[in-house]
Design an enzyme around this catalytic site. Structure first.
Site, short mmCIF file in Angstrom:
data_model
loop_
_atom_site.label_atom_id
_atom_site.label_comp_id
_atom_site.label_asym_id
_atom_site.label_seq_id
_atom_site.Cartn_x
_atom_site.Cartn_y
_atom_site.Cartn_z
N ASN A 200 0.87 -0.98 -0.02
CA ASN A 200 0.01 -0.11 -0.01
C ASN A 200 0.95 1.44 0.00
O ASN A 200 1.78 1.42 0.88
CB ASN A 200 -0.93 0.08 1.48
CG ASN A 200 -1.87 0.95 1.08
OD1 ASN A 200 -2.59 0.92 0.11
ND2 ASN A 200 -2.17 1.78 2.10
N GLU A 201 0.62 2.07 -0.97
CA GLU A 201 1.23 3.28 -1.00
C GLU A 201 2.61 3.34 -0.68
O GLU A 201 3.29 4.00 0.13
CB GLU A 201 0.42 4.41 -0.22
CG GLU A 201 0.30 4.22 0.96
CD GLU A 201 -0.82 5.48 1.80
OE1 GLU A 201 -1.69 5.86 1.00
OE2 GLU A 201 -0.46 5.90 2.75
N TYR A 345 -6.91 11.98 -1.90
CA TYR A 345 -7.68 12.89 -0.88
C TYR A 345 -7.85 14.30 -1.45
O TYR A 345 -8.84 14.88 -1.06
CB TYR A 345 -7.24 12.45 0.59
CG TYR A 345 -7.31 11.13 1.05
CD1 TYR A 345 -8.63 10.79 1.63
CD2 TYR A 345 -6.32 10.27 1.07
CE1 TYR A 345 -8.68 9.64 2.25
CE2 TYR A 345 -6.59 9.17 1.68
CZ TYR A 345 -7.72 8.74 2.23
OH TYR A 345 -7.73 7.36 2.68
N GLU A 410 -8.62 4.55 -2.18
CA GLU A 410 -9.04 5.25 -0.85
C GLU A 410 -9.45 6.57 -1.33
O GLU A 410 -8.89 7.14 -2.13
CB GLU A 410 -7.75 5.51 0.15
CG GLU A 410 -7.61 4.04 0.83
CD GLU A 410 -6.35 4.23 1.74
OE1 GLU A 410 -6.20 5.48 2.50
OE2 GLU A 410 -5.53 3.34 1.93
N PHE A 469 -12.67 9.09 9.58
CA PHE A 469 -12.99 9.14 8.26
C PHE A 469 -14.21 8.14 7.76
O PHE A 469 -14.71 7.87 6.86
CB PHE A 469 -12.00 8.68 7.18
CG PHE A 469 -10.70 9.68 6.96
CD1 PHE A 469 -10.44 10.44 6.07
CD2 PHE A 469 -9.67 9.44 8.07
CE1 PHE A 469 -9.39 11.20 5.81
CE2 PHE A 469 -8.61 10.52 7.94
CZ PHE A 469 -8.60 11.27 6.77
#
Length: 523
Positions: A200-201, A345, A410, A469
């Site tokens: 992930n990222e 985001y 996301e 969130f």
């Protein structure tokens, strides 16, 4: 070695041409941010879901054979605004209840991660039977309720034992151990899991974990540390960590294709954090700086996967501090993904800072030769709602990287952790960004799914429990950690069940008695 060819989009002028084409395309009668849409406006095979990750949701940190990860160490050292994931949302024990909430919401897919240290407490070797049972139970619960599992293998939570043994991602030994771990997951769960994200990222993981020291595993070196620390080397370890992540990813992808693909018919990808990148001014210097930042943040991962090597700007500015791929590694990297997960985001503004290249001692951030202005990522502010910037980034991604299959892994709005169940700002954010995804689909971007972040209010990496969130509020004062739907959960459910999604419709939901009845929680 780079080859100058038609498929190498690495000059400023070629990027300018593509950007001009993009802007013309956006201007040709497209409606930005569809005001009203429903589920049927998306392709039938497009999937909508929500997500969590292991350390943020599971809890049971010291139960049934799980060993510590580097995120445990980070949290227990007091970083991330205090708190830890020892209990988190107790998803380890409450997974059946949570899956029922997913069913009520109408989720079509659920994105979660596997805790490497729960499944393989020693990082390799024997499988922990209790960890294996938990993930089998969770996956079976999802499948039996018609919810598609999307699984990440690594989300900031390398087993601490591997960090202690050889430095984790800064050692080539990690490639062998990650491939072994991936093999266990493919073998044990691949008959039911079709979508695998390796890491992930890695771009943000490396920046925070190996340059600034703000994320696990807290490696950095002065004067570049944002914390008091002398463990690590900010000048080259971020490059080394991503280098090994890419090689571990391609090794796992190769293993899957050779050993499992014909039987399981699944897909292996990787996810990248994608800012909206905006030039502070329209000067040539700021535009060039913005492209450099795109190279350093996105091209860092995508260009090796697409073309077998790092962007020219990275190799020029980092020099011998960025590792080189062998010919064999380069060939194995190219095309070693079936999809790309994008995490988006908010936006950052970029201005030129070329003078920093005169410094002899530089880290990854200085090598970008750019200043990042006005970021909301590391504050407690809500994100501005600018879906048109996401749409532009998705179109640029399509043009630069051959329009690969994309999942929005996301996307979501941050609010204070106990602000209100009537999270109107999150509803507005989701409404606008899902509309932006629809616009990007109509532009021809190859998007396959969208996952809101996050399903529940979780333990956040940088904010601990101070920000949230989630679509569902978790009452941390309740011994049972009771879940309560927010307005956003109701809105998302209406959308997924193909009802109207206009903002007018969501305002009418604010009088929902189930929201009013527990309003005392926030008084």
């Amino acid at each position: 070695m780079w080859r100058e060819s038609m498929e190498t989009p690495h000059t400023f002028f070629s990027n300018a041409i593509m950007l001009t084409f993009l802007l013309l395309n956006l201007a040709l009668g497209r409606v930005v941010g569809a005001d009203t849409y429903n589920r049927d406006d998306f392709p039938a095979d497009f999937v909508f879901g929500s997500g969590t990750s292991a350390y943020q949701v599971e809890g049971a940190a010291n139960e049934e054979g799980r060993s510590d990860s580097i995120w445990d160490t980070f949290a227990h050292a007091g970083y991330g605004h205090g708190g830890n994931g020892d209990v988190a949302c107790d998803g380890y024990h409450k997974y059946k209840e949570d899956v029922m909430l997913m069913v009520e919401t109408g989720l079509e897919a659920y994105r979660f991660s596997i805790s490497w240290s729960r499944l393989l407490p020693n990082g390799r070797g024997p499988v922990n039977p209790k960890g294996l049972q938990y993930y089998n139970n969770l996956i079976n619960q999802l499948i039996s309720n018609g919810i598609q599992p999307h699984v990440s293998l690594h989300n900031y939570d390398l087993p601490q034992v591997l960090e202690d043994e050889y430095g984790g991602w800064v050692s080539r030994d990690i490639i062998r151990d990650f491939t072994y771990y991936a093999d266990v997951c493919f073998r044990e769960f691949g008959d039911r899991v079709l979508y695998w994200t390796t890491v992930n990222e890695p771009n943000i993981f490396a920046m925070g974990g190996y340059d600034q020291g703000t994320c696990p595993p807290l490696r950095c070196s002065p004067p570049f540390c944002a914390i008091k620390n002398n463990r690590g080397n900010s000048t080259y370890e971020p490059y080394l960590a991503v280098h090994h992540i890419l090689l571990a990813h391609s090794s796992a992808a190769r293993l899957y294709r050779r050993k499992y693909s014909n039987k399981q018919h699944g897909f292996v990808g990787i996810s990248i954090f994608l800012f909206g990148l905006l030039s502070q001014t329209n000067t040539e210097k700021d535009r060039a700086a913005t492209q450099r930042v795109r190279d350093f943040m996105v091209g860092w991962v995508m260009e090796p996967l697409q073309y077998g090597d790092y962007p020219i700007s990275m190799k020029k500015n980092a020099g011998i501090r960025i590792p080189a791929f062998t010919t064999r590694e380069s060939e194995q990297l190219k095309g070693s993904f079936d999809f790309i997960g994008l995490i988006h985001y908010t936006n950052i503004n970029i201005t030129d800072n070329s003078d920093v290249l005169k410094n002899q001692l530089r880290d990854y951030a200085a090598d970008m030769a750019a200043k990042i202005v006005g970021t909301h990522l590391f504050s407690n502010e809500e994100y501005p709602i600018t879906p048109w910037v996401m749409r532009e980034e998705l179109n640029k991604f399509k043009l630069l990287y051959g329009n690969p299959p994309i999942f929005i892994h996301e996307n979501g709005q941050r609010t204070a952790s106990n602000s209100s169940l009537q999270d109107v700002s999150r509803v507005k954010y989701l409404h606008e960004y899902i509309g932006g995804v629809l616009d990007a689909l109509r532009d021809g971007v190859n998007i396959k799914g969208y996952f809101s972040w996050s399903f529940l209010d979780l333990y956040e990496l940088l904010d601990g429990y101070e920000a949230s969130f989630g679509l569902y509020y978790v009452d941390r004062d309740d011994p049972e950690l009771k879940r309560h739907p927010k307005l956003s959960a109701k809105w998302y459910s209406r959308f997924l069940k193909n009802r109207s999604t206009s903002i007018v419709g969501t305002v009418q939901l604010e009088t929902d008695p189930s929201l009013v009845s527990i309003g005392h929680l926030f008084e």
